[in-house]
Motif scaffolding. Sequence first.
Motif, PDB file in Angstrom:
ATOM      1  N   ALA A  60      39.987  17.467   9.027  1.00 18.91           N
ATOM      2  CA  ALA A  60      38.946  17.472   7.990  1.00 18.91           C
ATOM      3  C   ALA A  60      38.160  18.768   8.077  1.00 18.91           C
ATOM      4  O   ALA A  60      37.764  19.179   9.166  1.00 18.91           O
ATOM      5  CB  ALA A  60      38.017  16.275   8.159  1.00 18.91           C
ATOM      6  N   LEU A  61      37.961  19.394   6.922  1.00 12.83           N
ATOM      7  CA  LEU A  61      37.151  20.620   6.872  1.00 12.83           C
ATOM      8  C   LEU A  61      35.785  20.280   6.279  1.00 12.83           C
ATOM      9  O   LEU A  61      35.702  19.807   5.137  1.00 12.83           O
ATOM     10  CB  LEU A  61      37.841  21.695   6.021  1.00 12.83           C
ATOM     11  N   PHE A  62      34.742  20.507   7.069  1.00  8.49           N
ATOM     12  CA  PHE A  62      33.359  20.280   6.635  1.00  8.49           C
ATOM     13  C   PHE A  62      32.790  21.632   6.221  1.00  8.49           C
ATOM     14  O   PHE A  62      32.743  22.557   7.041  1.00  8.49           O
ATOM     15  CB  PHE A  62      32.509  19.713   7.780  1.00  8.49           C
ATOM     16  N   ASP A  63      32.369  21.753   4.958  1.00  5.79           N
ATOM     17  CA  ASP A  63      31.819  23.033   4.477  1.00  5.79           C
ATOM     18  C   ASP A  63      30.358  22.827   4.082  1.00  5.79           C
ATOM     19  O   ASP A  63      30.070  22.264   3.010  1.00  5.79           O
ATOM     20  CB  ASP A  63      32.649  23.515   3.281  1.00  5.79           C
ATOM     21  N   PRO A  64      29.418  23.254   4.924  1.00  9.08           N
ATOM     22  CA  PRO A  64      28.009  22.982   4.614  1.00  9.08           C
ATOM     23  C   PRO A  64      27.501  23.758   3.400  1.00  9.08           C
ATOM     24  O   PRO A  64      26.592  23.288   2.711  1.00  9.08           O
ATOM     25  CB  PRO A  64      27.275  23.416   5.897  1.00  9.08           C
ATOM     26  N   ALA A  65      28.096  24.941   3.104  1.00  6.58           N
ATOM     27  CA  ALA A  65      27.624  25.719   1.948  1.00  6.58           C
ATOM     28  C   ALA A  65      27.979  24.985   0.649  1.00  6.58           C
ATOM     29  O   ALA A  65      27.139  24.859  -0.250  1.00  6.58           O
ATOM     30  CB  ALA A  65      28.237  27.110   1.978  1.00  6.58           C
ATOM     31  N   ALA A  66      29.196  24.486   0.567  1.00  6.47           N
ATOM     32  CA  ALA A  66      29.627  23.770  -0.649  1.00  6.47           C
ATOM     33  C   ALA A  66      29.254  22.286  -0.570  1.00  6.47           C
ATOM     34  O   ALA A  66      29.374  21.566  -1.554  1.00  6.47           O
ATOM     35  CB  ALA A  66      31.130  23.927  -0.812  1.00  6.47           C
ATOM     36  N   ARG A  67      28.807  21.847   0.587  1.00  5.96           N
ATOM     37  CA  ARG A  67      28.536  20.419   0.886  1.00  5.96           C
ATOM     38  C   ARG A  67      29.752  19.552   0.529  1.00  5.96           C
ATOM     39  O   ARG A  67      29.629  18.508  -0.124  1.00  5.96           O
ATOM     40  CB  ARG A  67      27.263  19.932   0.194  1.00  5.96           C
ATOM     41  N   THR A  68      30.909  20.014   0.986  1.00  2.00           N
ATOM     42  CA  THR A  68      32.138  19.251   0.724  1.00  2.00           C
ATOM     43  C   THR A  68      32.848  18.908   2.030  1.00  2.00           C
ATOM     44  O   THR A  68      32.692  19.593   3.041  1.00  2.00           O
ATOM     45  CB  THR A  68      33.129  20.060  -0.135  1.00  2.00           C
ATOM     46  N   VAL A  69      33.613  17.823   1.948  1.00  2.00           N
ATOM     47  CA  VAL A  69      34.497  17.446   3.056  1.00  2.00           C
ATOM     48  C   VAL A  69      35.904  17.302   2.471  1.00  2.00           C
ATOM     49  O   VAL A  69      36.107  16.532   1.528  1.00  2.00           O
ATOM     50  CB  VAL A  69      34.062  16.108   3.702  1.00  2.00           C
ATOM     51  N   THR A  70      36.838  18.086   3.029  1.00  2.00           N
ATOM     52  CA  THR A  70      38.232  18.026   2.577  1.00  2.00           C
ATOM     53  C   THR A  70      39.062  17.399   3.689  1.00  2.00           C
ATOM     54  O   THR A  70      38.987  17.835   4.841  1.00  2.00           O
ATOM     55  CB  THR A  70      38.763  19.446   2.281  1.00  2.00           C
ATOM     56  N   LEU A  71      39.800  16.374   3.317  1.00  2.00           N
ATOM     57  CA  LEU A  71      40.629  15.676   4.307  1.00  2.00           C
ATOM     58  C   LEU A  71      42.077  16.131   4.154  1.00  2.00           C
ATOM     59  O   LEU A  71      42.548  16.352   3.020  1.00  2.00           O
ATOM     60  CB  LEU A  71      40.495  14.172   4.041  1.00  2.00           C
TER      61      LEU A  71
END
Length: 470
Positions: A60-71
């Motif tokens: 899982a990639l947590f991206d705080p700038a985009a506030r997204t979580v990609t599984l």
Amino acid sequence: MPSLEFHRSRRSAFLDSIDGPVLLFAGGFLPRNYPANVHPFRADSSFLYFFDRPEPDAAALFDPAARTVTLFLHERTAADALWHGTTPPFEEELARHGVDAILPVEALKEHVLRLARGRRVRSLAVSDPKTTKLANEITGESRVFDSVGGLTDPALADALFALRSRKLPMELDEIRRAAAVTHEAHVRAIAATAPGGTEAALTAIVEGTFVHHGCTWAYPTILSVRGEVLHNNHHGNDLRSGDLVLLDAGAEAPSGYCADVTRTWPVSGRFDALQAEIYDIVLRAELAAIAKVRPGVRYRDLHLESARVIADGLVQMGLLRGSPDALVESGAHAIFFPHGVGHQLGLDVHDMEAFGDRLHYPAGRARSEQFGTCYLRMDRDLLPGMVFTIEPGIYFVPAILTDRALTERFAGQVDFVRALEIARKHGGRGFGGVRIEDDVSCAESGAEVLTSSIPKERVAVESLVGSARG
Ligand code: GLY
Ligand code: MN
Ligand code: MN
């Protein structure tokens, strides 16, 4: 089970606490001998904290700038369906996990580099070496999975530790669920005990109870009349009148949260006078530490409280000489109580132990170098919501009682002759050990003992022994 809302709120709190992309991994299957013969899959706990029933090799990639979580999950293939059963398509998993996108893990590196847009990506090592190698390849890091904190960088470790150290009500419910199954396992094992039985038969009852409730063991079961061997996973002895059985076993719920409980009882159904005296000291030591639990209290002070009660009891018995404070100060108590009073508990039975002492011993607090106290696994101030074990014990360990350095150092404070007689009593079978362990949550008002229903008062334990055998 923790709900989708729980996992979403945890992921959102994590995004608030990191300042760049983080790639977390579930880890894959671990072989037990040849590659296709694997242990049951168990996701890394820092991944399991954010996702319900993760798949092997998920990332899982947590991206705080985009506030997204990609599984990232494996592409669904006919071959996988043939060997392991069908898995839901990505669209269904997207709804089940409530993440922003699901992409194939087969193209993980390419997707992560694109989504990171040149930013540094942090990750952490997991127990599966293949996955750790992949994490290092993608992030350019060289993390290793060890116990000295090499698995993750400090900023990421701090963020995960801060979240996982304070259990939310849903997590406490999961630990209670594991505790209820653990209660049944302990009570059934005590009730099935009688001279002529075996450690193996009682272990089957304990582990069968876990399986019966859809759980697994949280750590290999310790069930032995040789309780003085602290992590004794051998179950080959028979049970004789005069023996003490020490059972240290806990269930892990399907969510991954676990319990860790120890009880000790006499095979005969009646503690003899010496066993009763030792048992009561250990119980007093456990209750005294539990009574001190409050937010802000230093965990090491719980350890020292148990150590003082044990020292005091052993002075009354003549096995130690001196004042309890002086005995604990010198470390003489550790001849009989040679380990720490416990550890945090949660998704790992020693929760987050792999993050290393930097987190369990904060700045200004170092691990003791003294025999016994050096095994204390943490020295933090208690926080509301923190869950940990309290597990003092007294053991008669021949190897300690005949160790030249220890016998010389503590000659004036320990009656080694009498202690060694006890270690060899019972026709040479020995005393063994007594440990009593409960799982405790720190509330604003003090301790909540999550495993309090499992009998530990001496008379209650005695009346339970053998009661299932008619
Ligand atoms: N079950 C291992 C421990 O109590 O730490
Ligand atoms: Mn234990
Ligand atoms: Mn424990």
